[in-house]
Design an enzyme around this catalytic site. Structure first.
Site, PDB file in Angstrom:
ATOM      1  N   SER A  41       0.837  -1.189   0.000  1.00 15.42           N
ATOM      2  CA  SER A  41       0.000   0.000   0.000  1.00 15.42           C
ATOM      3  C   SER A  41       0.872   1.239   0.000  1.00 15.42           C
ATOM      4  CB  SER A  41      -0.880  -0.010   1.254  1.00 15.42           C
ATOM      5  OG  SER A  41      -1.270   1.311   1.566  1.00 15.42           O
ATOM      6  N   GLY A  89     -13.541   8.460   8.895  1.00 12.26           N
ATOM      7  CA  GLY A  89     -14.955   8.087   8.926  1.00 12.26           C
ATOM      8  C   GLY A  89     -15.591   8.139   7.551  1.00 12.26           C
ATOM      9  N   SER A 108     -15.066   5.686   5.220  1.00 14.21           N
ATOM     10  CA  SER A 108     -15.135   4.329   4.699  1.00 14.21           C
ATOM     11  C   SER A 108     -13.945   3.930   3.839  1.00 14.21           C
ATOM     12  CB  SER A 108     -16.443   4.188   3.924  1.00 14.21           C
ATOM     13  OG  SER A 108     -16.653   2.908   3.513  1.00 14.21           O
ATOM     14  N   SER A 109     -12.751   4.279   4.328  1.00 18.10           N
ATOM     15  CA  SER A 109     -11.568   3.864   3.575  1.00 18.10           C
ATOM     16  C   SER A 109     -11.423   2.343   3.600  1.00 18.10           C
ATOM     17  CB  SER A 109     -10.305   4.539   4.124  1.00 18.10           C
ATOM     18  OG  SER A 109     -10.157   4.267   5.490  1.00 18.10           O
ATOM     19  N   SER A 110     -11.956   1.662   4.632  1.00 19.40           N
ATOM     20  CA  SER A 110     -11.790   0.200   4.650  1.00 19.40           C
ATOM     21  C   SER A 110     -12.654  -0.488   3.595  1.00 19.40           C
ATOM     22  CB  SER A 110     -12.067  -0.410   6.035  1.00 19.40           C
ATOM     23  OG  SER A 110     -12.655   0.454   6.904  1.00 19.40           O
ATOM     24  N   ASP A 121     -21.347   0.569   4.162  1.00 21.47           N
ATOM     25  CA  ASP A 121     -20.193   1.081   3.415  1.00 21.47           C
ATOM     26  C   ASP A 121     -19.949   0.252   2.150  1.00 21.47           C
ATOM     27  OD1 ASP A 121     -20.105   2.557   5.718  1.00 21.47           O
ATOM     28  OD2 ASP A 121     -18.343   1.561   6.545  1.00 21.47           O
TER      29      ASP A 121
END
Ligand code: GLA
Length: 409
Positions: free
Chosen positions: A83, A142, A144-146, A196
């Protein structure tokens, strides 16, 4: 505006630039070229917060900010993941993926590969991958990068090993929502609710999703704030997420407990707080904290349904009071706010926002404000000044323009 707000996150970088960054990262890490580059968006939830795991209604939409995954198949069963933004690379076999392993950011990627396999969505020809990811979605904000990580790799895997099932019109895409949730719940060990991933998979540019989390049915509601002379300003407080995991589990456990006591499958489907309260009293449950949690879920889902009706009627400018009431409920009944979020919301309103509220998990992360397009600069200035007056970390800003779902970049 540019003199007020600068930096990489205000508008998303161009698609070509981000795809190139992911490809360059791939080549530097693994040599040669990736088979392709795929991307998935972060999200903002307009309203309907902390109701997805309660089977309520929420109205999320995708950001233009996306996470990019450059991917190439392998044949030795290994997953090699790097990454641009996060920690150390990870290498392991699909068979090594298990609850809590790998830890950190790699859990979302390796977990998605594992879960797609479990869901029967990868062909027997799957023999591992090299993947390099680059994120334009601010991490820990917050936004929603996951899920953006999960779904960027997920669409790549569906295209490469699922017979092209990553395509926008493919029915198998819904399987990616399930797989992303399983990656979070079962491998990353975060008990999140699915909003998400559903947004990353089903969003459309110029639309907000009306997502019924009891069934995961979606309806596309036209949502183009600019067409109404409005903007959705995102204030990333840059506050560290304090206690977010344990508090999230606590709220979810309260909701599950109330639903079990009431004998209902989805608390978010209930319409009457009074009926829920008398149902709980009838089984001897009168804990005031639990009653406040229940009131949030029922009233927030009602606000989201009301907001959907306003969007359907094209009455975007009337959303403000619903956003404000959502924030009050999240702060007082759900106890999710923090000084940085309060500062952002207070200052946005004082500078003329039509409504403002915290978004996502809470305890830090971001707030959104519905703002007249001509007042955006003023709101940014005031939010920044108020954070400084209160001695808080300097916030950053981005404009949320309802954008497209995950797909090939
Ligand atoms: C996080 C979770 C979502 C949802 C929101 C709160 O973003 O990932 O599933 O529960 O919090 O609405």
């Amino acid at each position: 505006m540019s003199e007020l707000v600068s930096g990489p996150t205000w508008h998303p970088p161009s698609t070509a630039a981000s795809a190139k960054t992911a490809s360059a990262l791939f080549t530097a890490a693994f040599g040669g070229e990736p088979s392709g580059v795929w991307a998935a968006p972060g999200r903002v939830n307009l309203i309907g917060e902390h109701v997805d795991y309660a089977g309520g209604v929420c109205l999320p939409f995708a950001l233009g900010h996306r996470t990019w995954a450059a991917v190439r198949p392998r044949s030795d069963g290994q997953l090699r993941l790097v990454s641009g933004q996060l920690d150390e690379p990870w290498t392991g076999a699909l068979a090594d993926v298990a609850p809590g392993h790998p830890a950190g950011w790699a859990a979302y990627l390796a977990g998605t590969a594992w879960a797609l396999g479990e869901e029967g969505l990868l062909s027997r020809g799957f023999g591992g991958i090299d993947a390099a990811v680059h994120s334009d979605v601010p991490v820990g904000a917050g936004l929603s990068s996951s899920a953006a990580l999960e779904c960027s790799l997920g669409v790549a895997l569906l295209d490469l090993f699922g017979g092209g099932a990553g395509a926008l019109d493919s029915p198998a895409r819904s399987g990616l929502v399930r797989a992303g949730v399983r990656a979070e719940n079962e491998i990353a060990l975060a008990s999140t609710g699915g909003m998400d991933q559903a947004t990353a998979v089903h969003a459309r540019a110029g639309y907000c999703l009306r997502l019924d989390c009891a069934t995961f049915e979606t309806r596309q509601l036209p949502f183009a704030p600019a067409g109404h002379g409005l903007a959705i300003l995102v204030v990333n407080t840059n506050a560290p997420h304090r206690l977010v995991d344990s508090q999230y589990q606590d709220r979810r456990a309260a909701v599950d407990r109330a639903a079990a006591l009431l004998g209902v499958p989805a608390l978010g489907r209930l319409e009457s707080v009074a009926e829920a309260r008398s149902g709980l009293a009838a089984v001897g449950e009168e804990d005031p904290v639990l009653l406040r949690r229940v009131r949030h879920v029922i009233t927030e889902s009602a606000r989201a349904r009301a907001a959907a009706d306003l969007l359907e009627a094209g009455r975007v400018a009337e959303l403000g009071p619903l956003l404000d009431a959502s924030h009050t409920s999240l702060r007082d009944d759900y106890a999710l706010s923090c000084p940085e979020l309060e500062s952002a919301v207070d200052a946005s309103r004082a500078a003329g926002a039509l409504g403002a509220r915290l978004v996502g998990g809470g305890f830090g992360g971001s707030a959104i404000a519905l703002v007249g397009a001509s007042a955006v600069g003023q709101v940014v200035t005031e939010v920044r000044a108020e954070a400084a007056r209160r001695g808080l970390t300097e916030p950053s800003f981005l404009l949320a323009e309802p954008s497209a779902a995950a797909g090939r970049g």
